[in-house]
Design an enzyme around this catalytic site. Structure first.
Site, mmCIF file in Angstrom:
data_model
loop_
_atom_site.group_PDB
_atom_site.id
_atom_site.type_symbol
_atom_site.label_atom_id
_atom_site.label_comp_id
_atom_site.label_asym_id
_atom_site.label_seq_id
_atom_site.Cartn_x
_atom_site.Cartn_y
_atom_site.Cartn_z
ATOM 1 N N HIS A 1 0.816 -1.225 0.000
ATOM 2 C CA HIS A 1 0.000 0.000 0.000
ATOM 3 C C HIS A 1 0.849 1.273 0.000
ATOM 4 C CE1 HIS A 1 -3.675 2.342 0.997
ATOM 5 N NE2 HIS A 1 -2.872 3.076 1.751
ATOM 6 N N ASN B 1 -2.831 8.210 -12.725
ATOM 7 C CA ASN B 1 -2.931 9.508 -12.059
ATOM 8 C C ASN B 1 -2.251 9.342 -10.724
ATOM 9 O OD1 ASN B 1 -4.620 10.455 -14.119
ATOM 10 N ND2 ASN B 1 -6.463 9.779 -13.039
ATOM 11 N N HIS C 1 -1.662 2.422 -8.073
ATOM 12 C CA HIS C 1 -2.492 1.802 -9.101
ATOM 13 C C HIS C 1 -2.632 2.718 -10.305
ATOM 14 C CE1 HIS C 1 -5.470 4.606 -7.490
ATOM 15 N NE2 HIS C 1 -6.217 4.347 -8.528
#
Lengths: 369, 369
Positions: free
Chosen positions: A142, A182, A195
């Site tokens: 993460h 993005n 991601h």
């Protein structure tokens, strides 16, 4: 190196594909045991698009997206693996790279029909926003970013992009496939987990439409090839010059940080790259991202640099031979703590004003490590 | 009501024009006594523009703007009147509306020459960014906003816009005049004092170029007139319907809040409006701004709404008959505390995705007061 590709489906029918690059290929193996136990209701997307008569461009109306997940706490991240009984979008307790259909898509295959025009008026053509939107998780970690991946993992992401470009190009509804990332809350990223996204648009995008119009009247027809040759000859804006890839700041850069990464060989999309090109791309792409990350370090700003990484690919159909694959990578940070905003001139008139000189952007990217 | 227009020059030679609407017409009268005592050095703008071969659009490179004033404290605002001996851009101790040449312009009449192409390569045409950039202060009151002006003052701003549109249209270098207001720090406004800007572009803007191409192939040629008629007939997106003006949310709205304000009569620009149209415009424009300001009030958000108000005007030369004056007013706030960002799809592919339905935007604007 061996990679495993494993397909499965989430409880609401959405497709999910694991791309494992590391023993014991855990997420693929897990498909046999781990199922999505969430019993999500199947989604029918009420997304439509309308043709703007003033510009000739399709505008997508995706009202159901208003309620999508917004910056959840790390312990409720939907892109992390399913662990300790907390279900996420990924029903495996670890993964390398995973792709799945977006739960809040702007474009979807099963989309509600709409009348062919708005208000019965031929001036306003309308259509269901058919197509496909996928999420790509670059890692199960993460807290990292694409720039901190190793080349092996970056290579797996490239494999996933190429796989999905080929697959989405085969859908009847899809006219162009767009892989992008993005990065950064400054540009509205709603999930922090590293991601990207893949859009299968039902139309050729406005940017590519412009490019097609320019390429069609360009002497010889190979506009992007001639730009590539001219940048190589000029040299003043080249950042990386590899065996298969070259990175340069475009002569008419619009953004305070902007760089294009282009293969020497004319290929229409990521799926058409051969192995040696994919191998070098993994290295060059990481190099370029790390230079962007370090761009403001000499001004004392080492915070994550917001960026948009956009793979411009050829359309699936007409004009395919006129567009070469190229990455457009840019940031709207113009100085530490300052963003380049798209205000009246850019947003309303379409006239870009860049406060930075392209040759200086290139020099800074060459120095940044 | 009488208005006085008085011209003077700042110490570095920049033009400044007072538009006084109130006795004793203080700022105009002050021209006889008050001179800009700052002895600023004359500015020569090193701004150039390059044609992007991939889009055919001019990109302006204005590197000298990097150092412009950024959110100064209220007591050092350069747009306030000169009081208590603290000099500002406006050498008068009060004013109603004032226009002056921007000290950090993207386009200027006296601009440094550049070679006709970049790097000696015909692919990259280049030109000095000739043109003109002006600032418009709507009031001497630092702490208010356009929406809180009275109709008399709004009418004076309209007079200033019309005056400057005519004047800038007469400059050899100017191809199109663009009056606009960027409002709100969320879109990068660097000065809080209520003000707008006027750009005299040396080219027809990309948005208008698109519109010209669409209008040229539209049956009958009056594309904007036909859109206006269709919106009036449909009615579902009309917000204000006046004697001379109509406001509607466009059928293919791109922004979470977007509304167009258009005169019933076909006019190319603000300078062509007659008095009755200008009078009603002052009222309608304030009404519309106040509705935008109140848009999120029913969700409990009464903070200032960031917006861009953009007057789309006909080019000075070719195609003038194809473009009607229209205001494009939009906000990128999509919910309280949330902005619509231009990320990969919009910024890189040019494909707009709106999370709001145009008819619902119109209904909310009709209800907002």
């Amino acid at each position: 190196m061996s990679r495993h590709r494993t397909c499965t489906r989430l409880s609401d029918g959405r497709e999910l594909i694991y791309f494992d690059d590391t023993e014991p290929y855990a997420s693929g193996a897990a498909v046999r045991e781990c199922h999505d136990g969430r019993q999500l209701p199947a989604v029918r997307t009420a997304s439509s698009m309308r043709l703007d008569p003033l510009t000739g461009e399709w505008v997508t109306i995706a009202a159901h997206r208003m309620d999508r997940t917004h910056l959840p706490a790390a312990d409720s991240c939907p892109l992390c693996p399913t662990r300790s009984g907390r279900p996420t979008e990924i029903p495996a307790d670890d993964y390398d790279v995973v792709v799945f259909e977006n739960r809040f898509p702007s474009f979807a295959e099963d989309v509600t029909p709409v009348p062919a025009v708005v208000d019965g008026t031929a001036l306003w053509p309308q259509a269901p926003a058919a197509g496909r939107c996928e999420m790509v998780c670059f890692t199960s970690d993460h807290d990292c970013s694409f720039a901190t991946l190793d080349a092996r993992r970056a290579r797996t992401v490239i494999e996933a992009w190429a796989d999905r470009t080929a697959a989405l190009s085969g859908l009847d509804s899809v006219a162009q496939v767009f892989c992008f990332e993005n990065r950064g809350e400054e540009i509205g990223v709603t999930l922090r987990h590293p991601h990207g996204q893949i859009y299968g648009y039902p139309f050729v995008t406005p940017r590519t439409t412009q490019l097609l119009a320019r390429a069609a009247v360009h002497p010889g027809g190979d506009l992007l090839g001639d730009v590539l040759d001219a940048e190589r000859r000029a040299g003043s804006r080249v950042v990386i010059d590899g065996e298969h890839w070259i990175a340069f700041v475009p002569a008419a850069a619009r953004w305070p940080v902007e760089v294009h990464l282009v293969p020497h060989r004319a290929v229409p999309d990521l799926a058409a790259l051969h192995d040696a090109e994919r191998d070098e791309l993994a290295v060059c792409y990481l190099d370029l991202l790390r230079r962007v990350e370090a761009f403001f370090a000499d001004e004392g700003d080492t915070s994550p640099v917001p960026y948009i990484a956009a793979w411009q690919q050829a359309p699936v159909g007409d004009g395919r031979e006129l567009v070469r694959l190229h990455l457009q990578l840019f940031s709207l940070r113009r100085a530490p703590g300052k963003l380049k905003y798209l205000a009246g001139s850019e947003s309303a008139a379409g006239a870009w004003i860049n406060d930075e000189v392209p040759e200086r952007i290139a020099a800074r990217l060459r120095d940044a490590r």
